[in-house]
Design an enzyme around this catalytic site. Structure first.
Site, PDB file in Angstrom:
ATOM      1  N   LYS A  27       0.820  -1.218   0.000  1.00  0.00           N
ATOM      2  CA  LYS A  27       0.000   0.000   0.000  1.00  0.00           C
ATOM      3  C   LYS A  27       0.850   1.262   0.000  1.00  0.00           C
ATOM      4  O   LYS A  27       0.432   2.315   0.478  1.00  0.00           O
ATOM      5  CB  LYS A  27      -0.964   0.013   1.186  1.00  0.00           C
ATOM      6  CG  LYS A  27      -1.850  -1.219   1.305  1.00  0.00           C
ATOM      7  CD  LYS A  27      -2.573  -1.564   0.017  1.00  0.00           C
ATOM      8  CE  LYS A  27      -3.594  -0.517  -0.388  1.00  0.00           C
ATOM      9  NZ  LYS A  27      -4.303  -0.934  -1.648  1.00  0.00           N
ATOM     10  N   ARG A  63       2.497  -0.844  -7.118  1.00  0.00           N
ATOM     11  CA  ARG A  63       1.850  -1.178  -8.386  1.00  0.00           C
ATOM     12  C   ARG A  63       1.972  -0.021  -9.368  1.00  0.00           C
ATOM     13  O   ARG A  63       2.252  -0.214 -10.558  1.00  0.00           O
ATOM     14  CB  ARG A  63       0.385  -1.561  -8.160  1.00  0.00           C
ATOM     15  CG  ARG A  63      -0.439  -1.785  -9.441  1.00  0.00           C
ATOM     16  CD  ARG A  63       0.125  -2.865 -10.343  1.00  0.00           C
ATOM     17  NE  ARG A  63       0.214  -4.158  -9.680  1.00  0.00           N
ATOM     18  CZ  ARG A  63       0.736  -5.244 -10.239  1.00  0.00           C
ATOM     19  NH1 ARG A  63       1.257  -5.176 -11.464  1.00  0.00           N
ATOM     20  NH2 ARG A  63       0.789  -6.378  -9.583  1.00  0.00           N
ATOM     21  N   ARG A  99       5.662   5.349   2.294  1.00  0.00           N
ATOM     22  CA  ARG A  99       4.561   6.296   2.393  1.00  0.00           C
ATOM     23  C   ARG A  99       4.348   6.609   3.865  1.00  0.00           C
ATOM     24  O   ARG A  99       4.703   5.803   4.724  1.00  0.00           O
ATOM     25  CB  ARG A  99       3.311   5.621   1.802  1.00  0.00           C
ATOM     26  CG  ARG A  99       2.039   6.409   1.784  1.00  0.00           C
ATOM     27  CD  ARG A  99       0.940   5.495   1.244  1.00  0.00           C
ATOM     28  NE  ARG A  99      -0.341   6.167   1.092  1.00  0.00           N
ATOM     29  CZ  ARG A  99      -1.473   5.560   0.769  1.00  0.00           C
ATOM     30  NH1 ARG A  99      -1.461   4.233   0.570  1.00  0.00           N
ATOM     31  NH2 ARG A  99      -2.603   6.224   0.642  1.00  0.00           N
ATOM     32  N   SER A 126      -4.813   2.751   4.727  1.00  0.00           N
ATOM     33  CA  SER A 126      -5.032   2.183   3.397  1.00  0.00           C
ATOM     34  C   SER A 126      -5.004   0.663   3.448  1.00  0.00           C
ATOM     35  O   SER A 126      -5.811  -0.019   2.791  1.00  0.00           O
ATOM     36  CB  SER A 126      -3.961   2.705   2.431  1.00  0.00           C
ATOM     37  OG  SER A 126      -4.154   2.189   1.135  1.00  0.00           O
ATOM     38  N   LYS A 182      -7.379   0.347  -6.173  1.00  0.00           N
ATOM     39  CA  LYS A 182      -6.589   1.537  -5.879  1.00  0.00           C
ATOM     40  C   LYS A 182      -7.501   2.752  -5.799  1.00  0.00           C
ATOM     41  O   LYS A 182      -8.438   2.895  -6.571  1.00  0.00           O
ATOM     42  CB  LYS A 182      -5.521   1.756  -6.959  1.00  0.00           C
ATOM     43  CG  LYS A 182      -4.685   0.523  -7.257  1.00  0.00           C
ATOM     44  CD  LYS A 182      -3.958   0.009  -6.025  1.00  0.00           C
ATOM     45  CE  LYS A 182      -3.171  -1.253  -6.338  1.00  0.00           C
ATOM     46  NZ  LYS A 182      -2.514  -1.823  -5.157  1.00  0.00           N
ATOM     47  N   ARG A 194      -9.340   3.625  -3.161  1.00  0.00           N
ATOM     48  CA  ARG A 194     -10.552   3.426  -2.361  1.00  0.00           C
ATOM     49  C   ARG A 194     -10.707   4.566  -1.356  1.00  0.00           C
ATOM     50  O   ARG A 194      -9.733   5.099  -0.831  1.00  0.00           O
ATOM     51  CB  ARG A 194     -10.492   2.109  -1.582  1.00  0.00           C
ATOM     52  CG  ARG A 194     -10.558   0.849  -2.410  1.00  0.00           C
ATOM     53  CD  ARG A 194     -10.745  -0.348  -1.462  1.00  0.00           C
ATOM     54  NE  ARG A 194     -10.726  -1.620  -2.169  1.00  0.00           N
ATOM     55  CZ  ARG A 194      -9.657  -2.407  -2.237  1.00  0.00           C
ATOM     56  NH1 ARG A 194      -8.525  -2.033  -1.658  1.00  0.00           N
ATOM     57  NH2 ARG A 194      -9.703  -3.552  -2.875  1.00  0.00           N
ATOM     58  N   HIS A 209     -11.142   5.993   2.115  1.00  0.00           N
ATOM     59  CA  HIS A 209     -10.825   5.494   3.448  1.00  0.00           C
ATOM     60  C   HIS A 209     -11.982   5.744   4.405  1.00  0.00           C
ATOM     61  O   HIS A 209     -12.661   6.770   4.302  1.00  0.00           O
ATOM     62  CB  HIS A 209      -9.571   6.201   3.995  1.00  0.00           C
ATOM     63  CG  HIS A 209      -8.314   5.816   3.300  1.00  0.00           C
ATOM     64  ND1 HIS A 209      -7.089   6.393   3.584  1.00  0.00           N
ATOM     65  CD2 HIS A 209      -8.070   4.912   2.317  1.00  0.00           C
ATOM     66  CE1 HIS A 209      -6.159   5.856   2.825  1.00  0.00           C
ATOM     67  NE2 HIS A 209      -6.725   4.965   2.045  1.00  0.00           N
TER      68      HIS A 209
END
Length: 322
Positions: free
Chosen positions: A73, A77, A154, A162, A279, A281, A283
């Site tokens: 996360k 990707r 991150r 996430s 991807k 989404r 929260h």
């Protein structure tokens, strides 16, 4: 013990040790499931080839020269899809999980998973759970001491939320984030054994990698900057891999619906390449007090991480801006 410095500031007397770092299976989940990826590729009519400038199906299969090893996360990707645009990169679309789940299958199995490459092309794969797998550094070092490693990091608070959001989409019956985040909320004791929390203690995991690899072989990519300046981060990645800067700002557009950059439509054919439904989404709302406590929990670990990497990711500044 070598991990004695990693005492949780909110749980005096308790220690996070490498021995307890066996994350629950949830931590090993793919950032994008293979089913989602296969479905998206089928819908787009795309294959496992390596990007806009496709390579004919000849050459030979080689073990990877570079790995995206984390974090879940964090933006792995997005990074993989962007670097696959480069004609000198050939990468596996799905996550092989060789160094954590499939190691007993052997290097020939792993080699066979790779795409065919020509001389001068870089073979890559990404499996974000490698970064938090204790055995992975030693196993990767045994395969290739000079391999290049990429870690997308991150803000650990945002990353944890996430992570939880992804799990919630698959298991709606799980407890709330607030319940899972604490051992004892009244006392403010964060549950650092929960994978969503533990993955973000980057300093702990990095210490394991630095026993086998020098910092010069590890590139840390900012998941935040990958969103606001994808071309800038991709320039660093291409430089690190010894590639010409082919992937530039002309390859990206900002998708307002998703809230992050997507790859533009290739000149030849096909649809714009944007990450799938897993991807971006929304929260769930998290109690601000819980977020504040997590920020306080992560702060000393973030500072250690900045010191270890020589990079300031400015996550504390983000907190101050809110």
């Amino acid at each position: 013990a070598r991990d004695a410095w990693l005492r949780t500031p909110l749980a005096p007397g308790e220690m996070i040790t490498a021995q307890s770092a066996l994350l629950e299976r949830e931590a090993q989940e793919s950032s994008t499931t293979d089913e989602e990826l296969a479905g998206r590729r089928a819908a787009n009519g795309s294959s496992e080839r390596g990007g806009a400038a496709s390579t004919p199906d000849y050459g030979e299969k080689k073990l990877p020269q570079a790995l995206i090893i984390g974090v879940k996360k964090g933006g792995t990707r997005a990074l993989l899809e962007a670097i696959r645009v480069h004609p000198d990169v050939r990468a596996v679309g799905v996550e092989p999980h060789f160094f954590d789940r499939n190691y007993e299958k052997g290097l020939e199995w792993y080699r066979n998973v790779m795409p065919k490459t020509l001389d001068g092309q870089v073979t890559m794969e990404k499996t974000p759970s490698y970064f938090v797998t204790n055995e992975a550094p030693k196993r990767i070092h045994a395969m290739a001491k000079d391999i290049k490693l990429i870690v997308v990091v991150r803000n650990p608070v945002t990353r944890a939320i996430s992570d939880y959001t992804q799990t919630l989409s698959k298991k709606p019956e799980i407890p709330t984030f607030e319940v899972l985040a604490f051992k004892n909320r009244t006392l403010g004791l964060i549950d650092a054994s929960w994978s969503a929390i533990r993955i973000g203690i980057y300093a702990l995991h990095l210490e394991n990698w630095l026993q086998y690899f020098p910092l010069s072989q590890i590139l840390f990519v900012s998941g935040e900057r990958l969103i606001v300046d994808p071309a800038g981060e991709m320039a660093k990645v291409q430089d690190f891999l010894g590639l010409k800067r082919v992937v530039t700002e002309k390859h990206f557009y900002f998708n307002k619906t998703k809230g992050f950059p997507c790859l533009k439509k290739p000149e030849d054919s096909g649809a714009p390449r944007c990450l799938g439904k897993s991807k971006g989404r929304t929260h769930p709302h998290i109690d601000p007090d819980v977020i504040h406590r997590l920020q306080k929990f992560y702060r000393p670990f973030n500072m250690m991480f900045y010191q270890m990497t020589g990079q300031d990711f400015q996550w504390e500044r983000e907190e101050g801006d809110k």
